[in-house]
Design a protein around this motif. Sequence first.
Motif, PDB file in Angstrom:
ATOM      1  N   LEU A  55       0.819  -1.216   0.000  1.00 12.30           N
ATOM      2  CA  LEU A  55       0.000   0.000   0.000  1.00 12.30           C
ATOM      3  C   LEU A  55       0.851   1.263   0.000  1.00 12.30           C
ATOM      4  CD1 LEU A  55      -2.941  -0.605   2.525  1.00 12.30           C
ATOM      5  CD2 LEU A  55      -3.014  -0.671   0.028  1.00 12.30           C
ATOM      6  N   VAL A  66      -4.649   0.066  -5.026  1.00 17.21           N
ATOM      7  CA  VAL A  66      -5.640  -0.996  -5.214  1.00 17.21           C
ATOM      8  C   VAL A  66      -6.635  -0.587  -6.301  1.00 17.21           C
ATOM      9  CG1 VAL A  66      -7.493  -2.328  -4.114  1.00 17.21           C
ATOM     10  CG2 VAL A  66      -5.423  -1.762  -2.817  1.00 17.21           C
ATOM     11  N   VAL A  80      -2.899  -7.687  -1.291  1.00 19.34           N
ATOM     12  CA  VAL A  80      -2.249  -6.546  -0.646  1.00 19.34           C
ATOM     13  C   VAL A  80      -1.326  -7.098   0.439  1.00 19.34           C
ATOM     14  CG1 VAL A  80      -2.613  -4.537   0.840  1.00 19.34           C
ATOM     15  CG2 VAL A  80      -4.101  -4.912  -1.135  1.00 19.34           C
ATOM     16  N   THR A  82       1.291  -5.678   3.126  1.00 23.66           N
ATOM     17  CA  THR A  82       1.638  -4.355   3.639  1.00 23.66           C
ATOM     18  C   THR A  82       1.971  -4.370   5.125  1.00 23.66           C
ATOM     19  OG1 THR A  82       0.793  -2.084   3.850  1.00 23.66           O
ATOM     20  CG2 THR A  82      -0.812  -3.876   4.061  1.00 23.66           C
ATOM     21  N   ALA A  86      -4.204  -4.502   9.714  1.00 21.63           N
ATOM     22  CA  ALA A  86      -5.435  -5.069   9.162  1.00 21.63           C
ATOM     23  C   ALA A  86      -6.656  -4.369   9.741  1.00 21.63           C
ATOM     24  CB  ALA A  86      -5.491  -6.568   9.454  1.00 21.63           C
ATOM     25  N   GLU A  90      -7.810  -3.479   6.236  1.00 25.92           N
ATOM     26  CA  GLU A  90      -8.239  -4.693   5.541  1.00 25.92           C
ATOM     27  C   GLU A  90      -9.593  -4.533   4.864  1.00 25.92           C
ATOM     28  OE1 GLU A  90      -8.429  -9.526   6.100  1.00 25.92           O
ATOM     29  OE2 GLU A  90      -8.426  -8.274   7.896  1.00 25.92           O
ATOM     30  N   CYS A  93      -9.486  -2.272   1.848  1.00 29.45           N
ATOM     31  CA  CYS A  93      -8.818  -2.894   0.697  1.00 29.45           C
ATOM     32  C   CYS A  93      -9.734  -3.889  -0.001  1.00 29.45           C
ATOM     33  CB  CYS A  93      -7.535  -3.612   1.142  1.00 29.45           C
ATOM     34  SG  CYS A  93      -6.165  -2.493   1.485  1.00 29.45           S
ATOM     35  N   ALA A  98      -9.421  -5.735  -3.547  1.00 24.90           N
ATOM     36  CA  ALA A  98      -8.371  -6.702  -3.247  1.00 24.90           C
ATOM     37  C   ALA A  98      -8.983  -8.054  -2.875  1.00 24.90           C
ATOM     38  CB  ALA A  98      -7.496  -6.197  -2.094  1.00 24.90           C
ATOM     39  N   PHE A 101      -5.801  -9.660   2.130  1.00 20.78           N
ATOM     40  CA  PHE A 101      -5.001  -8.648   2.813  1.00 20.78           C
ATOM     41  C   PHE A 101      -4.004  -9.386   3.703  1.00 20.78           C
ATOM     42  CE2 PHE A 101      -3.882  -5.770   6.213  1.00 20.78           C
ATOM     43  CZ  PHE A 101      -3.836  -4.513   5.619  1.00 20.78           C
ATOM     44  N   GLU A 103      -0.684  -8.933   6.251  1.00 19.78           N
ATOM     45  CA  GLU A 103       0.234  -8.078   6.995  1.00 19.78           C
ATOM     46  C   GLU A 103       1.661  -8.622   6.859  1.00 19.78           C
ATOM     47  OE1 GLU A 103      -2.019  -6.048  10.684  1.00 19.78           O
ATOM     48  OE2 GLU A 103      -1.837  -8.212  10.853  1.00 19.78           O
TER      49      GLU A 103
END
Length: 201
Positions: A55, A66, A80, A82, A86, A90, A93, A98, A101, A103
């Motif tokens: 991101l 996105v 994603v 990133t 979250a 999250e 996204c 997306a 998601f 982390e």
Amino acid sequence: MTVYVIDDHPLMRDALTMLVHRVKPGLKIIPVPKLNVVESTVEKNGAAELFCLDLQLPDTLGMSGVQLLKAKFPDVPLAVVTSSSASEFEERCLQAGADVFIEKSSSPTQIIAALRSLLITEEESEEEAANPTAGPTKLSKRQKQLILMLDQGLSNRDIAEKLDISEHTVKVHFWRLFRRLGVNSRTQALHFARTNGWLGI
């Protein structure tokens, strides 16, 4: 097909490349340092099977990465990956398009599991289609529910309400189901299910 890892940190690109190779050895993986060169990089290196997107790039702000990728490549799965939390990002996204998601603080095992869900090969789908007795046992409980709801003629909105999830999440579940079955539409999924006697599951 090619996986594009879009991240401005070389170490993170290398780490993600190694994890993607553990999911699916032999994939062509192209590192991309910023968003504004993605389109030309795809033209040069071939159609994308998956985008892994950070991101926080030098040329993005918030959800802009996105949104831009989904606008230009609506049919390509997007993960994603990133350092953003979250709890904060999250849902935003997923709503922006997306598919997962992830982390960066997640364990390698967790990251691999998330990437695996987006990298089911066509060969695997065909294998399951050719061996229908094994197919239903490989469907998740949610995927079996979706087949039954398809047979009832329910819309995405109806399914979302019944399962108490968002319409976007329903779309993601269908996308994964279609990939698993090797089909492209609700009609084809229903035909596959009827042909293999799955509607009694």
